[in-house]
Design a protein around this motif. Sequence first.
Motif, PDB file in Angstrom:
ATOM      1  N   GLN A  73      -1.523   2.361  -7.863  1.00 17.24           N
ATOM      2  CA  GLN A  73      -0.752   2.263  -9.093  1.00 17.24           C
ATOM      3  C   GLN A  73       0.667   1.878  -8.690  1.00 17.24           C
ATOM      4  O   GLN A  73       1.426   2.700  -8.181  1.00 17.24           O
ATOM      5  N   ILE A  74       1.000   0.603  -8.876  1.00 20.47           N
ATOM      6  CA  ILE A  74       2.291   0.065  -8.459  1.00 20.47           C
ATOM      7  C   ILE A  74       3.054  -0.360  -9.692  1.00 20.47           C
ATOM      8  O   ILE A  74       2.583  -1.192 -10.472  1.00 20.47           O
ATOM      9  N   ASP A  75       4.207   0.267  -9.882  1.00 24.34           N
ATOM     10  CA  ASP A  75       5.005   0.052 -11.097  1.00 24.34           C
ATOM     11  C   ASP A  75       4.182   0.319 -12.354  1.00 24.34           C
ATOM     12  O   ASP A  75       4.303  -0.395 -13.355  1.00 24.34           O
ATOM     13  N   ALA A 387      10.609  10.074  -2.696  1.00 25.64           N
ATOM     14  CA  ALA A 387       9.594  11.129  -2.640  1.00 25.64           C
ATOM     15  C   ALA A 387       8.409  10.856  -3.551  1.00 25.64           C
ATOM     16  O   ALA A 387       7.284  11.284  -3.263  1.00 25.64           O
ATOM     17  N   ASP A 388       8.625  10.138  -4.668  1.00 21.05           N
ATOM     18  CA  ASP A 388       7.519   9.913  -5.591  1.00 21.05           C
ATOM     19  C   ASP A 388       6.654   8.718  -5.209  1.00 21.05           C
ATOM     20  O   ASP A 388       5.614   8.485  -5.832  1.00 21.05           O
ATOM     21  N   ASN A 389       7.060   7.941  -4.218  1.00 20.46           N
ATOM     22  CA  ASN A 389       6.179   6.913  -3.656  1.00 20.46           C
ATOM     23  C   ASN A 389       5.327   7.585  -2.601  1.00 20.46           C
ATOM     24  O   ASN A 389       5.840   8.099  -1.608  1.00 20.46           O
ATOM     25  N   ARG A 390       3.999   7.569  -2.799  1.00 20.13           N
ATOM     26  CA  ARG A 390       3.199   8.476  -1.970  1.00 20.13           C
ATOM     27  C   ARG A 390       1.741   8.064  -1.859  1.00 20.13           C
ATOM     28  O   ARG A 390       1.233   7.265  -2.653  1.00 20.13           O
ATOM     29  N   ILE A 401      -8.571   5.768  -0.240  1.00 19.83           N
ATOM     30  CA  ILE A 401      -7.110   5.703  -0.175  1.00 19.83           C
ATOM     31  C   ILE A 401      -6.564   5.574  -1.591  1.00 19.83           C
ATOM     32  O   ILE A 401      -7.008   4.725  -2.361  1.00 19.83           O
ATOM     33  N   VAL A 402      -5.609   6.427  -1.936  1.00 19.98           N
ATOM     34  CA  VAL A 402      -4.970   6.397  -3.252  1.00 19.98           C
ATOM     35  C   VAL A 402      -3.460   6.293  -3.053  1.00 19.98           C
ATOM     36  O   VAL A 402      -2.869   7.082  -2.312  1.00 19.98           O
ATOM     37  N   VAL A 403      -2.837   5.318  -3.716  1.00 23.15           N
ATOM     38  CA  VAL A 403      -1.410   5.043  -3.545  1.00 23.15           C
ATOM     39  C   VAL A 403      -0.732   5.010  -4.907  1.00 23.15           C
ATOM     40  O   VAL A 403      -1.256   4.418  -5.860  1.00 23.15           O
ATOM     41  N   ARG A 404       0.428   5.657  -4.972  1.00 20.26           N
ATOM     42  CA  ARG A 404       1.288   5.551  -6.157  1.00 20.26           C
ATOM     43  C   ARG A 404       2.673   5.110  -5.686  1.00 20.26           C
ATOM     44  O   ARG A 404       3.264   5.761  -4.826  1.00 20.26           O
ATOM     45  N   TYR A 405       3.174   4.028  -6.274  1.00 20.27           N
ATOM     46  CA  TYR A 405       4.426   3.441  -5.779  1.00 20.27           C
ATOM     47  C   TYR A 405       5.172   2.791  -6.934  1.00 20.27           C
ATOM     48  O   TYR A 405       4.579   2.090  -7.755  1.00 20.27           O
ATOM     49  N   ARG A 406       6.504   3.021  -6.979  1.00 22.74           N
ATOM     50  CA  ARG A 406       7.358   2.383  -7.981  1.00 22.74           C
ATOM     51  C   ARG A 406       8.424   1.563  -7.272  1.00 22.74           C
ATOM     52  O   ARG A 406       9.139   2.068  -6.406  1.00 22.74           O
ATOM     53  N   LEU A 434       9.014 -19.349  -2.011  1.00 25.17           N
ATOM     54  CA  LEU A 434       7.602 -19.333  -2.401  1.00 25.17           C
ATOM     55  C   LEU A 434       7.255 -18.133  -3.277  1.00 25.17           C
ATOM     56  O   LEU A 434       6.083 -17.817  -3.454  1.00 25.17           O
ATOM     57  N   GLN A 435       8.268 -17.464  -3.824  1.00 25.56           N
ATOM     58  CA  GLN A 435       8.003 -16.367  -4.743  1.00 25.56           C
ATOM     59  C   GLN A 435       9.241 -16.152  -5.598  1.00 25.56           C
ATOM     60  O   GLN A 435      10.321 -16.658  -5.308  1.00 25.56           O
ATOM     61  N   HIS A 436       9.058 -15.398  -6.666  1.00 21.03           N
ATOM     62  CA  HIS A 436      10.153 -15.168  -7.600  1.00 21.03           C
ATOM     63  C   HIS A 436      10.379 -13.684  -7.869  1.00 21.03           C
ATOM     64  O   HIS A 436      11.245 -13.320  -8.656  1.00 21.03           O
ATOM     65  N   ASP A 437       9.602 -12.810  -7.223  1.00 25.56           N
ATOM     66  CA  ASP A 437       9.765 -11.373  -7.442  1.00 25.56           C
ATOM     67  C   ASP A 437       9.378 -10.644  -6.163  1.00 25.56           C
ATOM     68  O   ASP A 437       8.960 -11.269  -5.171  1.00 25.56           O
ATOM     69  N   VAL A 438       9.478  -9.320  -6.187  1.00 26.45           N
ATOM     70  CA  VAL A 438       9.173  -8.508  -5.009  1.00 26.45           C
ATOM     71  C   VAL A 438       7.688  -8.592  -4.682  1.00 26.45           C
ATOM     72  O   VAL A 438       6.830  -8.428  -5.563  1.00 26.45           O
TER      73      VAL A 438
END
Length: 521
Positions: A73-75, A387-390, A401-406, A434-438
């Motif tokens: 779950q990213i952003d 701390a909340d990226n985990r 594998i479960v990832v949460r990242y903002r 070659l990109q426009h965002d993170v």
Amino acid sequence: MSEPDGAWDAIVVGTGLGGATIGHRLAAAGHRVLFLEQGHRDPAVAAGAATDGGEDPAQRLAAGYWPDRMRAQIDGRASRPFPVAGCGAGGSSLLYAAALERFAPHDVANWPVGWDEWERHYAAAERLFRVAGTPDPLARDVPALLPVPPAAAADAALMRAFARCGLHPYRLHVGLAYRQGCAECGGRPCPSRCKSDARLICLEPALAHGATLLCDARVVRLDADDRRVTAVRYRRHGSEHRASARIVILAAGAYRSPALLLASTGPAWPEGLANRSGQVGRNLMFHANEWFAVWPPRRADTSGPRKTIGLRDLYTHRGVRLGSIQSTGLSAHAGNIATFLAGWFETGRWRRVPFRRALIWFGARIAQRVLGAATIFVMIVEDRPYADNRVLLDTDDPARIVVRYRIREELRRRTGMARRLIAKAMRGLRVMPLQHDVQLNLGHPCGTCRAGLDPATSVLDADCRAHGVDNLYVVDASFMPSSGGANPGLTVIANALRVAEVVELRLAPAALEPAASPTGA
């Protein structure tokens, strides 16, 4: 192969850069070492191995790729990507592109171990992993003279062009022997023993010294009392087994190591092993990849090695930490250009343009015909710990594998700054972003079991021993308090060599059990 009998001096969970390196040093010193590896023993040559991983878990595992998709779950957006991770004897180093660069001194300024120690172990890591390259002209520390790798004429021309722009290019530090026909083998196992992966450099020599390797062994938990790990539980060929050791070394990677600790609950550790601080799995960092293409002078010969250029002119800018730039060995053909144009067209007013896909491909083909094949570069932009990226434990399937990242706005600002600075620094050259965002580099996870002096805010002490667990060490990228602005591989190797010295002292015949870590909290 039957399960091995008897107690061990050290059990190493994982055979990547950290695990294989420390296990090799301990085995060479005469200690009884057991490696537990989830993947296959020979992933590069397994029958039916897929060249690109594919979708089938068994086929992916046979080829050395992580077998299952992870939950991310990213952003706030849910996705199911495959982890960019290897699984087999050698771990993720089977797939890495072998860029082995030092961090800068300021990268480790707030770490619990000083730069002098890192400098010493970086030098040892470079010797061990056969690193080739030339010194960075801007670096304060100058490594021992490394072998100079060959390069394509196109890359040599680009280095001259960068120098004319006032930049300071150098030969990228890589673990490649450049045997005849070297393909630089990024993203896949090397068939010719040319790439310095953990299997070739450390695991095979460790086995020659008497270490034991059990593959297809998925560790499910660590049993522990209030002070020590008492057993490692693993599943192999449908059955569960236990093994015990004086020292247990976790090197399953920054995704899996915290998940194993969280799964290892018990009366003394109700929130997970080594998790009295609540920090296990937190402070997940990646790097942000900032991709761009540079066209070499026309008619420049592109045959030969292409992953050969490094730049650190923009590592920091006016106190803002960005990162290193390196050539990737990839060329920008029509497909790469189309991917960039698609992202551009899908934003703002352009998403409503009719027939935009046909326009994208037409434009990409015209650009390639007019400009030729460009060299793709990437800036590795430093990520910061939150701390909340985990990494989280999936209680329904602990193997997942479960990832949460903002993504923070400060990261977006820094990647945008990097894009502008690259264009400015290379003015006069033919450069295309070659990109426009993170874009997060999911292959560089780190920080999920961070080392520090305060047990309330960290998981490991200065020696990478778990706070409150006398015989447990963690030596993969999860130990890192910050991500730095370069590939993490060499730092993981150097840290494993550093921790090996500590563990060797504890395993010496005169050492008493249980023993305290010589410099730990």
